[in-house]
Design a protein around this motif. Sequence first.
Motif, PDB file in Angstrom:
ATOM      1  N   MET A   1       0.824  -1.200   0.000  1.00 24.49           N
ATOM      2  CA  MET A   1       0.000   0.000   0.000  1.00 24.49           C
ATOM      3  C   MET A   1       0.863   1.256   0.000  1.00 24.49           C
ATOM      4  N   ASN A   4       3.505   5.320  -2.464  1.00 31.48           N
ATOM      5  CA  ASN A   4       3.483   6.743  -2.789  1.00 31.48           C
ATOM      6  C   ASN A   4       2.765   7.081  -4.085  1.00 31.48           C
ATOM      7  N   ILE A   6      -1.325   7.489  -5.825  1.00 30.60           N
ATOM      8  CA  ILE A   6      -2.774   7.377  -5.737  1.00 30.60           C
ATOM      9  C   ILE A   6      -3.307   7.210  -7.147  1.00 30.60           C
ATOM     10  N   LEU A  34      -4.110  16.985  -0.168  1.00 27.00           N
ATOM     11  CA  LEU A  34      -2.755  16.451  -0.070  1.00 27.00           C
ATOM     12  C   LEU A  34      -1.731  17.554   0.181  1.00 27.00           C
ATOM     13  N   PRO A  70       4.170  12.417  -5.648  1.00 27.64           N
ATOM     14  CA  PRO A  70       4.738  13.696  -5.216  1.00 27.64           C
ATOM     15  C   PRO A  70       5.468  14.421  -6.349  1.00 27.64           C
TER      16      PRO A  70
ATOM     17  N   LEU B 353      -3.666  15.615   5.516  1.00 28.92           N
ATOM     18  CA  LEU B 353      -3.558  14.338   6.226  1.00 28.92           C
ATOM     19  C   LEU B 353      -2.189  14.177   6.869  1.00 28.92           C
ATOM     20  N   MET B 357       4.454  15.064   2.150  1.00 33.14           N
ATOM     21  CA  MET B 357       3.657  14.703   0.976  1.00 33.14           C
ATOM     22  C   MET B 357       3.628  13.201   0.728  1.00 33.14           C
ATOM     23  N   TYR B 358       4.769  12.526   0.918  1.00 35.13           N
ATOM     24  CA  TYR B 358       4.813  11.077   0.691  1.00 35.13           C
ATOM     25  C   TYR B 358       3.866  10.369   1.656  1.00 35.13           C
ATOM     26  N   ALA B 360       1.367  11.730   3.190  1.00 29.57           N
ATOM     27  CA  ALA B 360      -0.008  12.148   2.902  1.00 29.57           C
ATOM     28  C   ALA B 360      -0.593  11.316   1.771  1.00 29.57           C
ATOM     29  N   ILE B 361       0.215  11.070   0.754  1.00 30.19           N
ATOM     30  CA  ILE B 361      -0.273  10.288  -0.389  1.00 30.19           C
ATOM     31  C   ILE B 361      -0.603   8.866   0.042  1.00 30.19           C
ATOM     32  N   ASN B 362       0.246   8.287   0.859  1.00 29.57           N
ATOM     33  CA  ASN B 362      -0.048   6.940   1.339  1.00 29.57           C
ATOM     34  C   ASN B 362      -1.319   6.910   2.181  1.00 29.57           C
ATOM     35  N   MET B 364      -3.809   8.966   1.949  1.00 28.25           N
ATOM     36  CA  MET B 364      -4.994   9.157   1.116  1.00 28.25           C
ATOM     37  C   MET B 364      -5.320   7.895   0.314  1.00 28.25           C
ATOM     38  N   ALA B 365      -4.283   7.203  -0.126  1.00 29.39           N
ATOM     39  CA  ALA B 365      -4.535   5.944  -0.845  1.00 29.39           C
ATOM     40  C   ALA B 365      -5.286   4.982   0.076  1.00 29.39           C
ATOM     41  N   GLU B 366      -4.860   4.946   1.323  1.00 27.35           N
ATOM     42  CA  GLU B 366      -5.515   4.096   2.316  1.00 27.35           C
ATOM     43  C   GLU B 366      -6.963   4.572   2.558  1.00 27.35           C
ATOM     44  N   MET B 367      -7.089   5.875   2.622  1.00 29.15           N
ATOM     45  CA  MET B 367      -8.415   6.456   2.841  1.00 29.15           C
ATOM     46  C   MET B 367      -9.355   6.107   1.680  1.00 29.15           C
TER      47      MET B 367
END
Lengths: 142, 427
Positions: A1, A4, A6, A34, A70, B353, B357-358, B360-362, B364-367
């Motif tokens: 998961m 890094n 989405i 983000l 990113p 979140l 940034m790294y 945060a992206i993880n 959000m992916a989880e979210m």
Amino acid sequence: MSDNIIRLHYDIDADDFSSAGLASSGTKRMLNQLGFNPAIVKKVAISMYEAEINAVIHADGGCADVEITPEKIVVVISDKGPGIPDIEQAMQAGWSTATNEIREQGFGAGMGLPNMKRYTDDMKIETELGVGTKVTLIINVN
Amino acid sequence: MKGYSHSIRLEADKCRGCTNCIKTCPTEAIRVRGGKAKIIDNRCIDCGECIRVCPHQAKKANTDEFETIFNYKYKIALPAPSLYAQFSKIYTRGQILAALKLLGFDYVYEVARAAELITAETKEYLKRKDIIRPVISSACPVVVRLIRLKYPSLIPNISQIESPMEAAAEIARNEFAAKTGARPEEIGIFFISPCAAKHTAAKMPIGNLKSNVDGVIAIKSIYVKLLKLLSDSEEADFKVMASKYGVRWANSGGESLALETDNFIAVDGIHNVAKILEEIEDDKINDVDFIEALACNGGCLGGPLCMENVYSAKAIFKKVLEKDISQSALPYTDERFNPMHDAEIEYVDAYSLDKDMYAAINKMAEMNRIVAELPGLDCGACGAPNCRALAEDIIRGEASESDCIIKLKEEYKKLKKKIGAEKGNEK
Ligand SMILES: Nc1ncnc2c1ncn2[C@@H]1O[C@H](COP(=O)(O)OP(=O)(O)OP(=O)(O)O)[C@@H](O)[C@H]1O
Ligand code: SF4
Ligand SMILES: [Mg+2]
């Protein structure tokens, strides 16, 4: 998961004109949350919105795939519409095949594709007559 | 008042933990936890939507008690123009202001008058070449706070001109001190307010280092007192200062009318304002010079601390304006007064979140993964306004998937089945 990245997928519906723009506004909301720089978010939101609207107006809908990292944001809008006969011509500011009804709705100025170019760092159009069109928009973060 | 961020508060014993307020909040600032609503401090912008929607009157607004005026030797009232529309038996502005003075104020200065000065300054401001268009009015503090929170890219569009309330406070203090020789600190300045947001604006000003307003009193809270004095007050007892140009600011569209430009958008109601801000952000609104944006439906006449409902208030307002004997707007400038903001407006980060940034992206992916698992009913029964917000709360460690009653039911069914199967095996 934790890679890094989405990945987002949206269907772009052509039935309901008032819902056009949902994919780009959803993406924009995520980018904001983000913490991307507002200037970057704006570039993505505007270019993606134009591509999304084109899919609705000219190709009866399609879908959007977004990749957020990113480093860069990649947006792919694909449709199974009529395709674009002459890309160079379509890219010209002011060129449009939109009908009068569409123009009355405030679209059809022939500015969508030129704006996409302006607001992205890289843009690619793949199209085949009678098969469909795929527009790739790339926005670099730095 | 460091640490003070909003004036809306919950009266916990009245709250039944229903979902009305969480669903209507434009900034997703409310959750129901442990059966009671809870406001997320840095997200609340004091729009008052929750006050309006709560069926149990559990949401209240902090304002100052009328009696606090007596903490000062000299007391000045600054009535918001919405005050003129609160009395169903029509009184003139002169009568209302005379009654206000009788309440115990030494001086009354109409905020509508200051609004005229702000109009004159804004006309000049709009001529400047170095400003970012469209200019968004800074008059409604809720709108300014919404921009700061959710549309930070539009902060440079906010007009750098003061709000009429601040302008009125500064001018009134100067005028009164000059006239009477009173020392500035002996003077207490009280805004008679239609909204809670002005209370916060006076305690924690945005765009200004310090507010000139010492207290904010709800229109509602002095209504009965005023009503009693009104029958004795006469039009001639008070010389009105403002003209209809300033008075009409209370109504949506009034500020724009005063500017005498066609190139404006006047939007009211917080959810409508959000839509327009979104469109400005996406470059969909071009060739417009000025945005008048008011958080309340109908403008300040629809303020949550007004007495009359917005529709009646509009009808009364029209009659009050018809009866008005004041002259047309005087050109208004005041040499001693600096109309510009003296502090930067800063972005408030209440949604990100993670700072990194790294990460945060993880997250959000989880979210997004959690959102896909949730039923998508946006029912609010979990205490969050929608499934997405619950997923966000889960990521932040403030909620769990079992807060979703649909999920819980599924789990329960699975468990029942499992137990049933085990029992079957035992036989
Ligand atoms: N996805 C598509 N499928 C088929 N044709 C397309 C597609 N996208 C663009 N075109 C063609 O290219 C032309 C130019 O597109 P562009 O977006 O620049 O302008 P427009 O959509 O006509 O007007 P505007 O975007 O200003 O509202 C369109 O009129 C249309 O003929
Ligand atoms: S519209 Fe007027 S009453 Fe409502 S929040 Fe804004 S300033 Fe206050
Ligand atoms: Mg287009």
